[in-house]
Scaffold this active site. Structure first.
Site, PDB file in Angstrom:
ATOM      1  N   GLU A 129       0.847  -1.190   0.000  1.00 19.56           N
ATOM      2  CA  GLU A 129       0.000   0.000   0.000  1.00 19.56           C
ATOM      3  C   GLU A 129       0.885   1.244   0.000  1.00 19.56           C
ATOM      4  O   GLU A 129       2.095   1.146   0.262  1.00 19.56           O
ATOM      5  CB  GLU A 129      -0.924  -0.022   1.225  1.00 19.56           C
ATOM      6  N   PRO A 130       0.328   2.407  -0.304  1.00 18.91           N
ATOM      7  CA  PRO A 130       1.161   3.617  -0.351  1.00 18.91           C
ATOM      8  C   PRO A 130       1.975   3.844   0.922  1.00 18.91           C
ATOM      9  O   PRO A 130       3.106   4.319   0.868  1.00 18.91           O
ATOM     10  CB  PRO A 130       0.132   4.734  -0.577  1.00 18.91           C
ATOM     11  N   ALA A 132       2.533   1.310   3.206  1.00 13.17           N
ATOM     12  CA  ALA A 132       2.945   0.007   3.732  1.00 13.17           C
ATOM     13  C   ALA A 132       3.695  -0.757   2.647  1.00 13.17           C
ATOM     14  O   ALA A 132       3.099  -1.497   1.870  1.00 13.17           O
ATOM     15  CB  ALA A 132       1.732  -0.793   4.208  1.00 13.17           C
ATOM     16  N   ARG A 272      35.110  -7.644 -30.218  1.00 10.15           N
ATOM     17  CA  ARG A 272      35.394  -6.217 -30.322  1.00 10.15           C
ATOM     18  C   ARG A 272      36.894  -5.963 -30.220  1.00 10.15           C
ATOM     19  O   ARG A 272      37.549  -6.443 -29.284  1.00 10.15           O
ATOM     20  CB  ARG A 272      34.663  -5.468 -29.192  1.00 10.15           C
ATOM     21  N   GLN A 283      43.533  -5.890 -19.366  1.00 14.37           N
ATOM     22  CA  GLN A 283      43.268  -6.267 -17.984  1.00 14.37           C
ATOM     23  C   GLN A 283      42.029  -5.575 -17.427  1.00 14.37           C
ATOM     24  O   GLN A 283      41.279  -6.169 -16.637  1.00 14.37           O
ATOM     25  CB  GLN A 283      44.484  -5.941 -17.120  1.00 14.37           C
ATOM     26  N   GLY A 344      30.256  -0.192 -23.873  1.00 13.75           N
ATOM     27  CA  GLY A 344      30.381   1.218 -24.222  1.00 13.75           C
ATOM     28  C   GLY A 344      29.085   1.801 -24.740  1.00 13.75           C
ATOM     29  O   GLY A 344      28.013   1.584 -24.167  1.00 13.75           O
ATOM     30  N   GLU A 368      10.098  -8.056  -3.249  1.00 16.85           N
ATOM     31  CA  GLU A 368      10.227  -9.207  -2.342  1.00 16.85           C
ATOM     32  C   GLU A 368      11.053  -8.826  -1.105  1.00 16.85           C
ATOM     33  O   GLU A 368      11.818  -9.618  -0.567  1.00 16.85           O
ATOM     34  CB  GLU A 368      10.880 -10.410  -3.054  1.00 16.85           C
ATOM     35  N   THR A 370      13.004  -5.079   0.220  1.00 16.84           N
ATOM     36  CA  THR A 370      14.216  -4.390  -0.216  1.00 16.84           C
ATOM     37  C   THR A 370      15.436  -5.099   0.365  1.00 16.84           C
ATOM     38  O   THR A 370      15.346  -5.791   1.387  1.00 16.84           O
ATOM     39  CB  THR A 370      14.222  -2.928   0.253  1.00 16.84           C
ATOM     40  N   GLU A 372      17.769  -3.835   1.951  1.00 14.51           N
ATOM     41  CA  GLU A 372      18.000  -3.337   3.307  1.00 14.51           C
ATOM     42  C   GLU A 372      17.177  -4.129   4.321  1.00 14.51           C
ATOM     43  O   GLU A 372      17.677  -4.512   5.392  1.00 14.51           O
ATOM     44  CB  GLU A 372      17.657  -1.842   3.389  1.00 14.51           C
TER      45      GLU A 372
END
Length: 384
Positions: A129-130, A132, A272, A283, A344, A368, A370, A372
């Site tokens: 929800e906004p 939650a 390339r 490297q 690139g 699922e 964050t 954090e």
């Protein structure tokens, strides 16, 4: 090369079957769907016809009846080509199927589980929800009993597949004590045919217009009380259990995206040339490729470990699932960022899939739970 540590021969054979399907059936149509901004319902049908939709759902309910390692292999291979069908399989086989299979009644499993995977339908979970998001316990949507019906009122956002869903599981409060203990899950089949169900908008997001993330208003929507899943007041526990499996699915998506981006880099770095030699010989590029390979292998092994725990009968896989999801999605972000850099200007262009992989990877760090929040889960479990 793909590390198959933790897989049996049957899983390796299954990977080859899924990869063949993806390369032949999905890869040729990705750009067309992306350019039109259209959700791939036809691809969902093709997944079902190929036996790759309800991959870990029992055969009696219309699935393939395979194990959770087959589930992560399927999701990984799909995401290697395109994350949207991988996300459909992941959500339907985890948050939706696990909840109904484990807590639904016999008729609910027969009608909703078998119905979805027999008819190749699309499921949605209306949780966020906004106010939650990470704090799922803060939901305000209510389901009030009125005789033999629930009346659902509330506002949900980020309901994946909501605008195309054949059934939605709504997480709502059935009591008024404001705790986890008054949260329940109520099914709303055929939601678009019901009064009180309104798609407010499709939320525009970084992943692109083909993905469906819906904002939904529930305004007096009525369903029978026997559409309740399990017991009243147990919905928060049910959805947290399902999110464990959902996080394994998210980890598998991240691994697939990483592998897809890496495959592009291996070919490009060899072909390339700059200053008279292939750029893989520099490297600065070769070390990027080495770091990518290490990160992908580690992510895959964490994901296999979590899935294997479920195959061994673990009731909860909170810790390994959170670790796999967090590490794999952070790795996917790193891999795709470096993949764009290696390519690139081509990587920055939509002529190549790298920028799409990068956008897809970002989402997995957020949904699922964050990363954090997942790190908080991991740290908390160190002391329990």
């Amino acid at each position: 090369m793909i590390s198959n540590f933790g897989l049996d021969d049957r899983h390796v054979a299954h990977r080859e079957r899924v990869r063949k399907f993806c390369d032949e059936q999905i890869r040729p149509v990705v750009d067309d769907y992306e350019e039109r901004g259209e959700f791939p319902l036809d691809v969902v049908d093709e997944l079902g016809e190929a036996g790759l939709y309800g991959i870990n759902v029992p055969e009696e309910y219309g699935g393939a009846g395979l194990d959770f390692r087959s589930f992560v292999v399927t999701v990984e291979e799909l995401a290697r080509v395109w994350k949207i069908p991988a996300g459909v399989v992941s959500l339907s086989c985890s948050l939706f199927a696990n909840t109904i299979e484990k807590y639904g009644t016999d008729w609910q499993r027969e009608e909703w589980l078998r119905g979805l995977f027999t008819d190749n339908g699309v499921a949605a979970i209306s949780l966020t929800e906004p106010q939650a998001g990470s704090d799922a316990s803060a939901i305000e949507t209510t389901a009030t009993r009125d005789g033999d019906e629930y009346v659902i009122d509330g506002h949900k956002v980020w309901t994946s597949h909501g605008a195309v869903a054949d059934i939605v599981l709504v997480v709502a409060r059935t009591g008024d004590d404001g705790t986890h203990d008054d949260v329940s899950i109520i099914a709303v089949p055929e939601p678009h045919d019901r009064d009180g169900f309104e798609i407010v908008r499709d939320i525009p997001c970084m992943e692109g217009d083909a993905v469906v993330e819906s904002e939904i208003a529930y305004d007096g929507l009525r369903v029978p009380t026997d559409y309740l899943l399990g017991e009243e007041g147990q919905g928060f526990r049910y959805i947290m259990e399902a999110l464990d499996i959902g996080r394994i699915g998210a980890a598998a998506q991240a691994v697939g995206i990483s592998q897809g981006a890496f495959d592009e880099c291996i070919s490009f770095a060899d072909e390339r040339e700059a200053f008279g030699r292939s750029i893989r010989q520099f490297q600065g590029v070769s070390f990027k490729l080495a770091d990518m390979q290490m990160g992908i292998d580690a992510s895959r092994l964490l994901t296999y470990r979590a899935a294997s725990a479920l195959d061994r009968g673990a009731d909860r896989v909170t810790q390994p699932a959170a670790m796999a999801k967090t590490f794999a999605s952070d790795t996917a972000m790193d891999v795709t960022t470096e993949a764009v850099q290696i390519h690139g200007s081509r990587g920055y262009s939509r002529d190549y899939p790298l920028e799409r992989y990068m956008r897809e990877a970002k989402g997995i760090q957020i949904y699922e739970g964050t990363n954090e929040v997942n790190r908080h889960v991991i740290a908390k479990n160190l002391y329990e």
